[in-house]
Design an enzyme around this catalytic site. Sequence first.
Site, PDB file in Angstrom:
ATOM      1  N   SER A  50      44.891  29.990  47.783  1.00  9.86           N
ATOM      2  CA  SER A  50      43.462  30.288  47.956  1.00  9.86           C
ATOM      3  C   SER A  50      42.554  29.185  47.411  1.00  9.86           C
ATOM      4  O   SER A  50      41.399  29.107  47.786  1.00  9.86           O
ATOM      5  CB  SER A  50      43.127  31.609  47.272  1.00  9.86           C
ATOM      6  OG  SER A  50      43.586  31.600  45.940  1.00  9.86           O
ATOM      7  N   ASP A 345      34.743  33.943  40.640  1.00  8.51           N
ATOM      8  CA  ASP A 345      34.973  35.388  40.702  1.00  8.51           C
ATOM      9  C   ASP A 345      36.008  35.872  39.695  1.00  8.51           C
ATOM     10  O   ASP A 345      36.501  36.980  39.799  1.00  8.51           O
ATOM     11  CB  ASP A 345      35.412  35.782  42.125  1.00  8.51           C
ATOM     12  CG  ASP A 345      36.676  35.044  42.550  1.00  8.51           C
ATOM     13  OD1 ASP A 345      37.245  34.314  41.718  1.00  8.51           O
ATOM     14  OD2 ASP A 345      37.094  35.194  43.710  1.00  8.51           O
ATOM     15  N   HIS A 348      38.940  32.372  41.165  1.00  9.02           N
ATOM     16  CA  HIS A 348      38.657  31.110  41.852  1.00  9.02           C
ATOM     17  C   HIS A 348      37.507  30.371  41.195  1.00  9.02           C
ATOM     18  O   HIS A 348      36.709  30.976  40.483  1.00  9.02           O
ATOM     19  CB  HIS A 348      38.355  31.391  43.327  1.00  9.02           C
ATOM     20  CG  HIS A 348      39.450  32.172  43.982  1.00  9.02           C
ATOM     21  ND1 HIS A 348      39.353  33.537  44.187  1.00  9.02           N
ATOM     22  CD2 HIS A 348      40.666  31.799  44.400  1.00  9.02           C
ATOM     23  CE1 HIS A 348      40.478  33.956  44.742  1.00  9.02           C
ATOM     24  NE2 HIS A 348      41.290  32.917  44.876  1.00  9.02           N
TER      25      HIS A 348
END
Length: 381
Positions: A50, A345, A348
Site C-alpha cells: 500500500s 491514517d 500510511h
Amino acid sequence: MKSHCFLLPQTAFFLSLFVSLALSHKYHESSALHSQLKGYFSKVYAFGDSYTDTGNARSLGGLIAKSKNYPSKFGEPGSRLSDGRLVIDYLCEALSTPPLPPYKGASLKYSGGANFALAGSTALSGDYFLKGKLHPLIWRRTPISFQTQADWFRNFQQLKGCNRKNETKCIAEMESTLFWIGAMGVNDYTRTIGSSVPLHWLAERSVTHVYGLFKVLLESGAKYITIEGLPPVGCLPIAMAQSRNQNLDKMGCDANVNKAVTFHNQILQRWLEKFREMYPNSSILYADYWNAYLTILMNPKKYWFKEPFKACCGAGGKFNFNVRSICGSPGSSTCNNSSNHISWDGIHLTEAMNRHLVDMFLNQGFCQPSFQELIKSKSGI
Ligand SMILES: *[C@@H]1O[C@H](CO)[C@@H](O)[C@H](O)[C@H]1NC(C)=O
Ligand SMILES: *[C@@H]1O[C@H](CO)[C@@H](O)[C@H](O)[C@H]1NC(C)=O
Ligand SMILES: *[C@@H]1O[C@H](CO)[C@@H](O)[C@H](O)[C@H]1NC(C)=O
Ligand SMILES: *[C@@H]1O[C@H](CO)[C@@H](O)[C@H](O)[C@H]1NC(C)=O
C-alpha cells in the site's frame, strides 16, 4: 592506531546515526525534486504494498477505504493511501517519467512503465488471516499474496512489454528501465500486532516472498533495481496504540515489532549480497527506509513535523488511532494541516513525509550503494 575494518551491526547503526545527526544542521532539502534526474531512465516498473500502490487495489475493489478520506491532491481520489503523492510519484517526477499507471487501472498507455504494487498484499496467505481472524483494517478480508505481482509482471511482459521476440530491442529496453520495489511486508506486521504470530517466523516468511519476486525480475533481465527495506513499523500509530507490552525501545516505539522488522531488513540485505554476486552486471540498491525514517523521527522539527507519533486522520486518543474507528469511519476526523504529521491514517504516511523520504533516498545517501552510483553506472562513467 590500526583501524578495524569491520563494525558490529549495532556500532555501525549508532555511527550512521551519529554521522547523520552531525550532518543534520547542514541539511537542506533540495528545493526541487522535479526533473533532477531527467533522461537517465525512460521506464519505471514498480512493485510493493500500500505504500507504493497508485490504484490497483482501488480498481480491483479491494479497499474499504473511502475516497474522500484519501483526497485527490494527486491522482484519482482514493487511488493512493495518503493525502497526496507517494515515494514512487516523487521518484517519477525526479526521473521526469510520467506518473505510473496502475497495471489494473483503465490506462492502456504504458510507455513510461507500469505499477504492479498492490495495497493489502501480504507474504502470508489470505487463508492465514481468515483463520487467525486478524485485522481487516481498511482492506477486504482476504489479502492477495506478493506472488500475484510477479505473475502480473510476467503477463505484462508477454503482452505489452519486452517479450524476447527481438533480443536487441529487449536488452535496450531493460537497460533504460528502473525497477523499484517499494516496502513489502508492512501489512503483514501491522495486521499481526498484538496477535500470537511469532515475529521472527513472520520475518523469514515475508522476506522469502520478496526474494521470489526479485528473482523473477533479475531473470527477466532487469539491470537497475532498487528495493526498499521496511520502515520502523513499531513507531507507526497503529503499533503504538495497540502495543500490549510495555516494552518500548529507545525511540519510544514498540520494541518487539521493531526487532522483527530489523531482522527482516537484515535477512533482506544478506540476500541482496548474494544476488549481487549472481548478477554482477545488474545494479542492486538497498533503500534504507529504516534509517531514513528514524533520522526524521529523531529530529522532527527540522522537517517541520509537529506530530511525529500522531495520525492526521483518525478518531482520537494519544496517537489519534483507534482500530475500531479508523480514518474514514464515523467519529474520525482529519487534522488541519497534514504537513505537520508523519502519519496520515496511522498506517500510511503523509505526502510531506513521502517527499522527505524520496529526497533522502535519491540525494542524501540513504541508498546502498548510493543512487548517484547507480546513475554513474547507468551513464557509463
Ligand atoms: C529489433 O528491433 C530493432 C529496433 O526496433 C530493429 O532495428 C531491428 O531490426 C529488430 N531486429 C529484428 C531481428 O527484428
Ligand atoms: C557481464 O557483462 C560482461 C561484459 O558485457 C560479459 O562479458 C559477461 O558475460 C556478463 N556477465 C554475466 C554474468 O552476465
Ligand atoms: C483546526 O482549525 C480550526 C480553526 O482554526 C480550529 O478551531 C480547530 O480546533 C483545529 N482543529 C484541530 C484538530 O487542530
Ligand atoms: C502547514 O504546515 C506547514 C509546515 O509547518 C506550513 O509550511 C504551511 O504553511 C501550513 N499550511 C497551512 C495551510 O497552514
